[in-house]
Structures are given as structure tokens and as C-alpha cells.
Design a protein around this motif. Structure first.
Motif, PDB file in Angstrom:
ATOM      1  N   ALA A 164       0.828  -1.211   0.000  1.00 51.52           N
ATOM      2  CA  ALA A 164       0.000   0.000   0.000  1.00 51.52           C
ATOM      3  C   ALA A 164       0.860   1.257   0.000  1.00 51.52           C
ATOM      4  N   ALA A 165       1.924   1.265   0.805  1.00 53.14           N
ATOM      5  CA  ALA A 165       2.816   2.429   0.852  1.00 53.14           C
ATOM      6  C   ALA A 165       3.484   2.647  -0.498  1.00 53.14           C
ATOM      7  N   PHE A 166       3.872   1.553  -1.152  1.00 54.75           N
ATOM      8  CA  PHE A 166       4.512   1.638  -2.467  1.00 54.75           C
ATOM      9  C   PHE A 166       3.540   2.184  -3.506  1.00 54.75           C
ATOM     10  N   MET A 167       2.265   1.822  -3.382  1.00 52.07           N
ATOM     11  CA  MET A 167       1.272   2.189  -4.379  1.00 52.07           C
ATOM     12  C   MET A 167       0.617   3.544  -4.149  1.00 52.07           C
ATOM     13  N   GLY A 168       0.712   4.108  -2.948  1.00 51.62           N
ATOM     14  CA  GLY A 168       0.093   5.414  -2.792  1.00 51.62           C
ATOM     15  C   GLY A 168      -0.172   5.851  -1.371  1.00 51.62           C
ATOM     16  N   ALA A 169      -0.094   4.916  -0.412  1.00 54.60           N
ATOM     17  CA  ALA A 169      -0.432   5.276   0.966  1.00 54.60           C
ATOM     18  C   ALA A 169       0.575   6.248   1.578  1.00 54.60           C
ATOM     19  N   TRP A 170       1.860   6.141   1.190  1.00 51.04           N
ATOM     20  CA  TRP A 170       2.847   7.118   1.659  1.00 51.04           C
ATOM     21  C   TRP A 170       2.569   8.448   0.980  1.00 51.04           C
ATOM     22  N   GLY A 171       2.683   9.537   1.700  1.00 52.16           N
ATOM     23  CA  GLY A 171       2.241  10.846   1.238  1.00 52.16           C
ATOM     24  C   GLY A 171       2.758  11.285  -0.119  1.00 52.16           C
ATOM     25  N   TYR A 172       4.007  10.934  -0.445  1.00 49.19           N
ATOM     26  CA  TYR A 172       4.605  11.430  -1.688  1.00 49.19           C
ATOM     27  C   TYR A 172       4.749  10.351  -2.760  1.00 49.19           C
ATOM     28  N   SER A 173       4.200   9.168  -2.524  1.00 49.08           N
ATOM     29  CA  SER A 173       4.407   8.093  -3.493  1.00 49.08           C
ATOM     30  C   SER A 173       3.709   8.385  -4.826  1.00 49.08           C
ATOM     31  N   GLU A 174       2.546   9.026  -4.782  1.00 46.57           N
ATOM     32  CA  GLU A 174       1.829   9.321  -6.028  1.00 46.57           C
ATOM     33  C   GLU A 174       2.614  10.280  -6.922  1.00 46.57           C
ATOM     34  N   ILE A 175       3.186  11.314  -6.340  1.00 47.25           N
ATOM     35  CA  ILE A 175       3.925  12.273  -7.164  1.00 47.25           C
ATOM     36  C   ILE A 175       5.200  11.632  -7.721  1.00 47.25           C
ATOM     37  N   ILE A 176       5.778  10.696  -6.983  1.00 51.58           N
ATOM     38  CA  ILE A 176       6.943   9.969  -7.505  1.00 51.58           C
ATOM     39  C   ILE A 176       6.527   9.123  -8.708  1.00 51.58           C
ATOM     40  N   ALA A 230      -5.594   6.024 -16.594  1.00 50.22           N
ATOM     41  CA  ALA A 230      -6.724   6.434 -15.759  1.00 50.22           C
ATOM     42  C   ALA A 230      -7.023   5.372 -14.704  1.00 50.22           C
ATOM     43  N   GLY A 231      -7.035   4.105 -15.108  1.00 49.92           N
ATOM     44  CA  GLY A 231      -7.308   3.028 -14.164  1.00 49.92           C
ATOM     45  C   GLY A 231      -6.224   2.909 -13.106  1.00 49.92           C
ATOM     46  N   PHE A 232      -4.979   3.009 -13.524  1.00 50.00           N
ATOM     47  CA  PHE A 232      -3.864   2.923 -12.580  1.00 50.00           C
ATOM     48  C   PHE A 232      -3.908   4.077 -11.581  1.00 50.00           C
ATOM     49  N   THR A 233      -4.290   5.258 -12.059  1.00 50.21           N
ATOM     50  CA  THR A 233      -4.407   6.415 -11.171  1.00 50.21           C
ATOM     51  C   THR A 233      -5.493   6.195 -10.128  1.00 50.21           C
ATOM     52  N   GLY A 234      -6.614   5.611 -10.546  1.00 52.22           N
ATOM     53  CA  GLY A 234      -7.679   5.304  -9.595  1.00 52.22           C
ATOM     54  C   GLY A 234      -7.223   4.327  -8.528  1.00 52.22           C
ATOM     55  N   ILE A 235      -6.407   3.358  -8.925  1.00 54.42           N
ATOM     56  CA  ILE A 235      -5.865   2.389  -7.973  1.00 54.42           C
ATOM     57  C   ILE A 235      -4.931   3.081  -6.979  1.00 54.42           C
ATOM     58  N   LEU A 236      -4.070   3.954  -7.469  1.00 56.52           N
ATOM     59  CA  LEU A 236      -3.181   4.711  -6.585  1.00 56.52           C
ATOM     60  C   LEU A 236      -3.985   5.527  -5.579  1.00 56.52           C
ATOM     61  N   GLU A 237      -5.044   6.184  -6.056  1.00 56.34           N
ATOM     62  CA  GLU A 237      -5.875   6.997  -5.160  1.00 56.34           C
ATOM     63  C   GLU A 237      -6.589   6.127  -4.131  1.00 56.34           C
ATOM     64  N   GLY A 238      -7.010   4.939  -4.538  1.00 52.99           N
ATOM     65  CA  GLY A 238      -7.653   4.034  -3.593  1.00 52.99           C
ATOM     66  C   GLY A 238      -6.743   3.661  -2.446  1.00 52.99           C
ATOM     67  N   PHE A 239      -5.468   3.386  -2.762  1.00 52.04           N
ATOM     68  CA  PHE A 239      -4.500   3.074  -1.713  1.00 52.04           C
ATOM     69  C   PHE A 239      -4.185   4.307  -0.873  1.00 52.04           C
TER      70      PHE A 239
END
Length: 329
Positions: A164-176, A230-239
Motif C-alpha cells: 500500500a505504501a509503495f502504491m500510494g499510501a505514503w504521502g509522496y508516493s503518487e507524485i513519484i 486512468a485506471g492505474f491512477t484510480g488504484i493509486l488513489e484508492g491506496f
């Protein structure tokens, strides 16, 4: 005297390249806005929470914008991206509930998004239906399908702390993720046959076709790319938010992505565009959104500024292209 002329010529060429560069123009706007909001409220850039909020606004908009840019360059658009954003995480959830490991379930969600993109592309390319109409239809269909399988109820993403942290739960993982994918997409667009042919087919479809470029294949592939992102972004946001909501995304994030692409220098008429410009365009939207919030201006004003920014960007880009073609820049 000759050296002076050469120096003047180099200076003129350098200045013309800056004026023509959509990335430099929009980056200058982003820096000016950042300076203004920082002066108005010193919490804008100097606190970790503010920077994290800013990055979490920019990343999803930018990621979807990358796919829209590939389509817009070729004269197409995907209105269903916001619904695919909500659909793919549910496929991942149900695949994981069925017993698949988190990574395989995530892949299933991305593949489901890609299937929607393939359908969009096939209908548009082979049945010759305008992409606006095609993706408007899939927008409603995918939205209804997501609400049906979810029963309108949010669910949780796979429970795995490290994943989860790798996919988006960590605060800056999405921007990375956004920066890494921007680099890959930039190379794809500017340094591969696929990207160069996409630009060529958008600028001159007839000439590209006569030169042997497979325009249909390019468009079909770019629809798949847009839907996968778009789908991958939704998954990142879900995490990131630890919840998968069937009402997430929607038309708001799709239109923000298109706005980021336009502000970043991609005209709706096609033929040109840049991935880096889309990333900076998303940053400008994020800066405006965060900045207005911090200085106490409501969301209605943000929408007014957004509309004005889109119009200004389109008018400016159109006239810059016209002047460049006439040799006046």
C-alpha cells in the motif's frame, strides 16, 4: 562586427525558442503563482503538510493528462477516463477477494481499464464514430457498471502495508509515480517511432497515411494507454485514501486532466503537445487550488479562474503557432 551579428543571431534564436516553448512559458507562470501565494501566506510552501497536499492534487491530474495528451495530439479525446478511474480499483478489489495476490489483482484492474480503452479505440477507429460520442457512451456505461457491481458502496483496497505504501499510501508516493511515468511518456512521445508517428498523424493525417504510418493502430494504442493510466491512477488513489469509492473521480478529474493538457500547450485541434507541459499544467492547477484555499478564496472562484486560464492558454497557443508558421517569431 561579424561576431556581434553572430551573438545577436544566437540571442534572437534563444529568445524565440523560449517564446515557442510551452513548457518554459507555463513553468514561468507556475513560479510566479508560487511566489505570489507564498508571499500571501507563508504556509504555502514552507510546511510539509502543504507540500504533500499539493503533490496529492497534482499527481492524479497529471497521470490522466498524460493519456489525454497522447489522444489529443492525434485529434481525439477520452471523456470516460474519470469513470475508468473509479472502475479499475473495484476490479482489483473483487479479484483480490476472489483469492488473487494483491499484485495480480492490481494487474487485473489495469487490464480491465485497458479493455475499456480498447473498446473506445475500436469503436472510434473502425466504426468511424467520433471519439467524443464513443467515450461519452462508455462514460455512462462504465459508471453504471461500477455502481452496479459495487452496489454504490465503498470498499477497502488490499491490506498489505508495504504494498500500500509503495502504491500510494505514503504521502509522496503518487507524485513519484507521476514523475517517473512522465519521464517514460516523454521518451515515448519524443524519442520513439510511436510518439513521432502520433505527432505526425495529428499534424497531417493524409500525409502521414500516404507515408505508410498506421494511423488506426496508433489511435487504438493511445486509447488503451489513456485508459490504463486512468485506471492505474484510480488504484493509486484508492491506496492513498484507504478506500475505493464508486463515486470517486468522475467528470471532475477528467476535465481537470484535459485542462492541464491544454494549459501545458496541447491544443484540442491536435498535431502537437508535450508530456512535461501536461505535468507543469497540472502543477499550475494544484498551485491555484491550494493557494486559493490558503488565502480564503472559495472553490467557485477557482472554477472561474480555471475557465479563464483554459481560454487564455488556447488563445495564446493558437496565436503563437500562427506567428511561428509565418516566421514572425
Amino acid at each position: 562586427m561579424t561576431d556581434t551579428k553572430k551573438s545577436s543571431g544566437r540571442s534572437g534564436l534563444w529568445s524565440r525558442s523560449i517564446v515557442r516553448s510551452s513548457e518554459i512559458r507555463i513553468l514561468a507562470v507556475a513560479l510566479i503563482l508560487s511566489a505570489y501565494f507564498e508571499a500571501a501566506n507563508h504556509d504555502f510552501l514552507l510546511t510539509g503538510a502543504s507540500l504533500q497536499n499539493l503533490s496529492q492534487f497534482i499527481a492524479p491530474v497529471a497521470l490522466i493528462a498524460f493519456g489525454e495528451i497522447m489522444l489529443m495530439i492525434g485529434g481525439e479525446i477520452d471523456l470516460s477516463a474519470g469513470m475508468v478511474f473509479a472502475f479499475a480499483p473495484f476490479v482489483m478489489h473483487f479479484a483480490h477477494e476472489a483469492g488473487l495476490p494483491a499484485g495480480i489483482a492490481l494487474l487485473a484492474g489495469v487490464l480491465a481499464a485497458g479493455l475499456v480503452g480498447f473498446i473506445n479505440g475500436a469503436v472510434t477507429v473502425y466504426l468511424r464514430i467520433p471519439s467524443f460520442v464513443t467515450t461519452l457512451g462508455t462514460l455512462f456505461f462504465v459508471n453504471g457498471f461500477t455502481l452496479t457491481i459495487s452496489r454504490g458502496t465503498p470498499v477497502s483496497p488490499p491490506e498489505s502495508a508495504g504494498f500500500a505504501a509503495f502504491m500510494g499510501a505514503w504521502g509522496y508516493s503518487e507524485i513519484i509515480w507521476a514523475i517517473a511515468i512522465a519521464a517514460v511518456m516523454h521518451v515515448l512521445l519524443r524519442h520513439t517511432r510511436w510518439g513521432l508517428h502520433t505527432i505526425a498523424s495529428g499534424a497531417n493525417p493524409l500525409g502521414a497515411s500516404e507515408a505508410g504510418i498506421h494511423i488506426r493502430r496508433l489511435k487504438l494504442g493511445n486509447f488503451v494507454i489513456a485508459a490504463v493510466l486512468a485506471g492505474f491512477t484510480g488504484i493509486l488513489e484508492g491506496f492513498r485514501i484507504s478506500s475505493i469509492d464508486p463515486q470517486a473521480g468522475g467528470n471532475q478529474i477528467m476535465f481537470l486532466a484535459v485542462a492541464a493538457a491544454v494549459i501545458g500547450g496541447t491544443p484540442l485541434a491536435g498535431g502537437s503537445g508535450t508530456i512535461i507541459g501536461g505535468l507543469i499544467g497540472a502543477a499550475v492547477l494544484g498551485i491555484l487550488n491550494d493557494g486559493f484555499t490558503l488565502i480564503g478564496i472559495n472553490a467557485f472562484t477557482f472554477n472561474m479562474i480555471l475557465g479563464a486560464a483554459i481560454l487564455a492558454a488556447m488563445i495564446f497557443n493558437i496565436h503563437v503557432v500562427r506567428l511561428a508558421r509565418k516566421g514572425e517569431l
